[in-house]
Design an enzyme around this catalytic site. Structure first.
Site, PDB file in Angstrom:
ATOM      1  N   ASP A  65      16.478 -48.119   9.586  1.00 51.51           N
ATOM      2  CA  ASP A  65      15.187 -48.119  10.260  1.00 51.51           C
ATOM      3  C   ASP A  65      15.149 -49.210  11.329  1.00 51.51           C
ATOM      4  O   ASP A  65      15.181 -50.392  10.995  1.00 51.51           O
ATOM      5  CB  ASP A  65      14.102 -48.367   9.198  1.00 51.51           C
ATOM      6  CG  ASP A  65      12.697 -48.303   9.774  1.00 51.51           C
ATOM      7  OD1 ASP A  65      12.538 -47.835  10.917  1.00 51.51           O
ATOM      8  OD2 ASP A  65      11.754 -48.721   9.084  1.00 51.51           O
ATOM      9  N   ASP A  82      12.533 -45.587  18.296  1.00 47.39           N
ATOM     10  CA  ASP A  82      12.444 -45.718  16.845  1.00 47.39           C
ATOM     11  C   ASP A  82      13.371 -44.706  16.174  1.00 47.39           C
ATOM     12  O   ASP A  82      13.303 -43.519  16.460  1.00 47.39           O
ATOM     13  CB  ASP A  82      10.983 -45.478  16.428  1.00 47.39           C
ATOM     14  CG  ASP A  82      10.769 -45.675  14.941  1.00 47.39           C
ATOM     15  OD1 ASP A  82      11.561 -46.410  14.311  1.00 47.39           O
ATOM     16  OD2 ASP A  82       9.808 -45.099  14.397  1.00 47.39           O
TER      17      ASP A  82
END
Ligand SMILES: *[C@@H]1O[C@H](CO)[C@@H](O)[C@H](O)[C@H]1NC(C)=O
Ligand SMILES: *[C@@H]1O[C@H](CO)[C@@H](O)[C@H](O)[C@H]1NC(C)=O
Ligand SMILES: *[C@@H]1O[C@H](CO)[C@@H](O)[C@H](O)[C@H]1NC(C)=O
Ligand SMILES: *[C@@H]1O[C@H](CO)[C@@H](O)[C@H](O)[C@H]1NC(C)=O
Ligand SMILES: *[C@@H]1O[C@H](CO)[C@@H](O)[C@H](O)[C@H]1NC(C)=O
Ligand SMILES: *[C@@H]1O[C@H](CO)[C@@H](O)[C@H](O)[C@H]1NC(C)=O
Length: 480
Positions: free
Chosen positions: A155, A358
């Site tokens: 992440d 992201d």
């Protein structure tokens, strides 16, 4: 080398009957501005996993796998403990939850007061409110001595690395995971961090919950969908292929809840001081890159350290300072091109909102006006196809039933510094089924919400995160 690659590509195209016509149709005067795709290639095949050829070459390169599908280490033999594969509607719902929490975290309108009242609404600090979404991509790392292999969701939107740990609290509060849960008492290299350690003391300022128990440091993180991890902050040996790091600070979570689809925890690749790239900066110089595969049938890679031979083809854009976030990598989008034509979107539309890249957001989110312009141009070019109803966050969908091939306009995003990133043909459409194939972009609800370059649009692109150099780079054809 290049020839070899084209031969491999050609063979794969034939073998998989993919519509690999882009290359062949390149004109000398410039590239064609549409993709011709065989309708059959829009759907996952039933082929076995095809391993990425690059990943095994570099010692610091890990295989990246989709959480589901033939390549996943989580594809269960023990179906009983393995959570259900999410369907498209689940994925998009979770994606929206993640985006909502990113927006509230980065909102230009949100005041200190908002944050305080927000953090009072739950027991744990919610400032680090990124949900893990559908946790699409995982890598396997070795933790402890002896080494225990664990699959972690990676992440770029959060910093702290954590895994579930025995004894999982008094009431066994760990979610089901595929691999055996890490047991710190059977690792000789594990140690708890004390409450007085600098790392423990900066938990709160990094957006995490902090507490003490018998002078051991307790951490907590709550994600936007209310999934959380709570446990001891600890130090452990981490092994990435043959690279060994003796003292990585991580969370040993004895109380965890959430939708991680069998992954053992999270590898934090954000920009903050807690993140794995920051902690290994002495070795890797705060540089990593990844390529997300275009389908669960392939693997991609996550590589730490310099990009080596790739460096010539990587085009960089500076990490933006206009998005004020310690963890996220900010970018400045400056334009969008559809079918070879740059859309007329005032620069202020992008600069008002700012943007981030992201790894955990699925669908790219654009400022409302930018999305409207993209949709209009896309629809115009797709006017030959039958429109059908939208679904979830996607509002521009087509019924391709009965078509052998389709032509879709190319889409590219332009970034500060003149870097143009062409979205792979498989990153333009989101396929529910042949009768519902949708433009895989969505508009934000508010002009002030940050734009997000999501992972569907990153597929097959080598994305280089150069934290030390303050830049993010892109190169085409990083993986299949
Ligand atoms: C852990 O993974 C590595 C590489 O992925 C593999 O070589 C090794 O055998 C695995 N070790 C265990 C104990 O499963
Ligand atoms: C870490 O702290 C927990 C809780 O106090 C304790 O049970 C455990 O034995 C400690 N581990 C080590 C290696 O000191
Ligand atoms: C810290 O932990 C203790 C017990 O372990 C608990 O009573 C206290 O409420 C916790 N403090 C915070 C701020 O959560
Ligand atoms: C879509 O764009 C391509 C490339 O510019 C062009 O060749 C094609 O005619 C366009 N199709 C329509 C229906 O406008
Ligand atoms: C789209 O429709 C126009 C007019 O009907 C036609 O000339 C053109 O060839 C069609 N394009 C495609 C890609 O089917
Ligand atoms: C898609 O098109 C086919 C053939 O034209 C039709 O039979 C089917 O009902 C359509 N499906 C939807 C969901 O519109």
């Amino acid at each position: 080398m290049k020839n070899l690659l084209s031969i491999i590509t050609l063979v794969l195209c034939v073998w998989l009957s993919f519509g690999c016509t882009d290359g062949a149709q390149k004109r000398k005067s410039g590239e064609v501005s549409f993709h011709r795709i065989h309708a059959s290639s829009l759907f996952p095949s039933s082929s076995p996993c095809v391993l990425s050829p690059r990943a095994s070459n570099t010692k610091s390169s890990l295989l990246v796998m989709h959480t589901h599908g033939p390549c996943s280490s989580l594809s269960s033999k023990k179906a009983t403990t393995s959570p259900k594969t999410p369907n498209h509607d689940d994925i998009l719902r979770l994606d929206q939850a993640r985006v909502k929490s990113i927006h509230s975290r980065l909102s230009k309108k949100s005041t200190v007061q908002d944050r305080v009242s927000q953090s009072q609404s739950t027991d744990l600090e919610v400032r680090d409110g990124s949900t893990l979404g559908s946790g699409n991509y995982i890598v396997t790392v070795g933790i402890g001595t002896p080494k225990h292999n664990l699959s972690l969701v990676f992440d770029t939107g959060s910093d702290l690395t954590w895994t579930q740990c025995e004894p999982c609290g008094k009431s066994k509060t760990c979610y089901p995971q595929e691999e055996p849960i890490f047991n710190p008492s059977s690792s000789t290299s594990y140690s708890n961090l004390s409450c007085s350690s600098p790392f423990c003391n900066s938990l709160t300022s990094q957006g995490y919950y902090r507490n003490c128990s018998a002078s051991n440091c307790i951490y907590g993180a709550v994600y936007g969908d209310r999934s959380f991890t709570l446990g001891f902050l600890a130090k452990e040996k981490f092994t990435l292929n043959s690279d060994v790091f003796d003292n990585i600070n991580f969370g040993c979570g004895e109380n965890n809840k959430g939708l991680f689809y069998g992954a053992a925890g999270l590898l934090g690749l954000g920009r903050g001081t807690f993140s794995f790239p920051s902690q290994t900066a002495m070795t890797y110089n705060n540089i990593f890159s990844y390529c997300l595969p275009s389908s669960p049938d392939y693997t991609g890679h996550l590589t730490f350290g310099s990009t080596g031979g790739l460096s010539n083809s990587v085009k960089y854009t500076p990490i933006s300072t206009s998005t004020d976030s310690a963890s996220f990598y900010g970018l400045d989008i400056v334009g969008i091109t559809v079918a070879g034509k740059e859309l007329e979107i005032p620069l202020t539309v992008f600069s008002t909102a700012g943007a981030i890249i992201d790894s955990g957001t699925v669908i790219t989110r654009l400022p409302p006006m930018a999305y409207a312009a993209l949709r209009t141009a896309f629809k115009e070019n797709m006017s030959n196809y039958t429109i059908t109803m939208g679904r979830a966050i996607l509002d521009t969908c087509y019924n391709f039933t009965g078509l052998e091939s389709v032509e879709i306009p190319k889409v590219s995003l332009s970034f500060e510094g003149g870097t143009v990133v062409e979205v792979d043909s498989r990153g333009i459409l989101y396929v529910f089924d042949v009768s519902q194939v949708c433009l895989a972009f969505a508009g934000n609800g508010d002009d002030g919400d940050v734009a997000i370059f999501g992972n569907v649009q990153q597929m097959t692109i080598e994305v280089v995160y150069d934290g030390a150099g303050g830049r993010v780079g892109f190169a085409p054809n990083g993986c299949m």
